[in-house]
Write an enzyme that holds these catalytic residues in place. Structure first.
Site, PDB file in Angstrom:
ATOM      1  CG  HIS B  59      23.489   9.608  20.687  1.00  0.00           C
ATOM      2  ND1 HIS B  59      23.456   8.586  19.894  1.00  0.00           N
ATOM      3  CD2 HIS B  59      22.870  10.548  20.097  1.00  0.00           C
ATOM      4  CE1 HIS B  59      22.836   8.891  18.823  1.00  0.00           C
ATOM      5  NE2 HIS B  59      22.541  10.063  19.018  1.00  0.00           N
ATOM      6  CD  GLU B  61      22.970   5.276  24.060  1.00  0.00           C
ATOM      7  OE1 GLU B  61      22.716   6.551  24.031  1.00  0.00           O
ATOM      8  OE2 GLU B  61      22.503   4.453  23.204  1.00  0.00           O
ATOM      9  CB  CYS B  89      22.956   4.727  17.414  1.00  0.00           C
ATOM     10  SG  CYS B  89      24.479   5.701  17.791  1.00  0.00           S
ATOM     11  CB  CYS B  92      25.990   4.434  21.376  1.00  0.00           C
ATOM     12  SG  CYS B  92      25.552   6.103  21.276  1.00  0.00           S
TER      13      CYS B  92
END
Lengths: 164, 164
Positions: B59, B61, B89, B92
Site C-alpha cells: 500500500h 502508506e 486500512c 496501514c
C-alpha cells in the site's frame, strides 16, 4: 486441502523460534515467524529486523508475509498459516487480513501490545472482505521465556534470591 | 517545531495525488501518499504497488513510511505527517502507530475498508505507547473522483443518460 494438526503447529512454532533466536543474536527483540502452506511445508520465515534495517514495518510477520508472497508469486496467501512466537500487533494483524491467510498461530500472549489482548478482534469482523482463524498459546512457555530472558539481560536486572 | 497549516495539508495532498495518478497509469488502484516533515517538506512518497510487486503490504502508506525511514535513517518518524489520498486500512493505521507519526491526513473516506469508518479508532487508544491526530476529507472531491473513475473504467460501466 490438508487439515493441519496441532502437532504441525507445534513443529512450525519450533521453526519460528529458530528465527526468533537468530534475531536475538543480532540484538533485535527475539520474535520469529514462518509461513506454512496447506501441506504444512515452510514457505519462508524471518526474525524481527526493525532496528538493524531501520524499518518501522520490520516485524517478523510482515517480512515473512512479503517474502512468502514473493516466493509464491501471489500476494494472496490463501490456505496458508502464519506462525509467530508473540501475539501480533495491530499492524501485523492488518497485514494478515490483507494477505488473506487462513490461520494465525501465535505463541506468547502480549497483554500490552497484542491486538487480541487489547480487544481488537478484526480477524473475525464480517464487514471486512476476509476473516481468518486464530490459535494462541502454542509453545507459550518457550516463546515467552525467550522474550523475558532478552529483556532481563537488556535491563541488566537479575533476580537473585537472598539467602535467609 | 513548526505548526503546519491546512493549506500545507492541501498542498501535500496535491503531491500525494500525483503519486496516485502515476499508480493508476500502472494499472494499480490509484492511491498515493507522501510523508512531510515538521517543516512541511516532502520526505518521500509513493503510489500503490500491490499488484505490480505482488506485495500484500504494497500500500502507498506502507511504502512511504518504509522509504522515509530509510531516508531519515530512523524508523521513528516523530513530528512527521503522513498524507494519503484514501482513508487507510487497518494494516496501514497500524504501521502509522508503529512509526510514531504525529498526524495522519487523508482525502476520501472509505466506508467499507477504512479503519476509522469501521470504528477502529486505535490512533487515540491511550493503552498503546503512541497516539496520533487524524484529519480526514482533505481534497475529498479530487481524491474520490480519481478512484471512482478508475473503478468505472475497470468495470466497463459508463452511465449514459437515455434521451427521452
Amino acid at each position: 486441502m490438508n487439515q493441519l494438526k496441532f502437532s504441525d503447529y507445534e513443529w512450525a512454532m519450533g521453526e519460528a523460534l529458530k528465527f526468533a533466536e537468530a534475531a536475538g543474536r543480532k540484538d533485535e527483540v527475539p520474535i520469529g515467524a514462518c509461513l506454512i502452506d496447506s501441506q504444512g511445508k515452510v514457505v519462508s520465515g524471518s526474525g524481527n529486523e526493525k532496528e538493524s534495517v531501520n524499518d518501522p514495518c520490520g516485524h517478523a510477520e510482515i517480512i515473512t508475509l512479503r517474502k512468502s508472497a514473493e516466493i509464491l508469486g501471489d500476494w494472496r496467501l490463501e490456505g496458508c498459516t502464519l506462525v509467530v512466537t508473540l501475539e501480533p500487533c495491530l499492524m501485523c494483524m492488518g497485514a494478515m487480513w490483507q494477505s488473506r491467510i487462513k490461520t494465525l498461530v501465535f505463541g506468547a500472549y502480549d497483554p500490552k501490545g497484542g491486538a487480541l489482548s487489547l480487544g481488537y478482534d478484526f480477524h473475525k469482523d464480517k464487514r471486512l472482505n476476509h476473516t481468518f482463524d486464530v490459535i494462541g498459546g502454542v509453545k507459550h512457555y518457550e516463546t515467552s521465556r525467550l522474550l523475558s530472558q532478552f529483556f532481563r539481560q537488556k535491563r541488566g536486572q537479575y533476580n537473585f534470591k537472598k539467602p535467609n
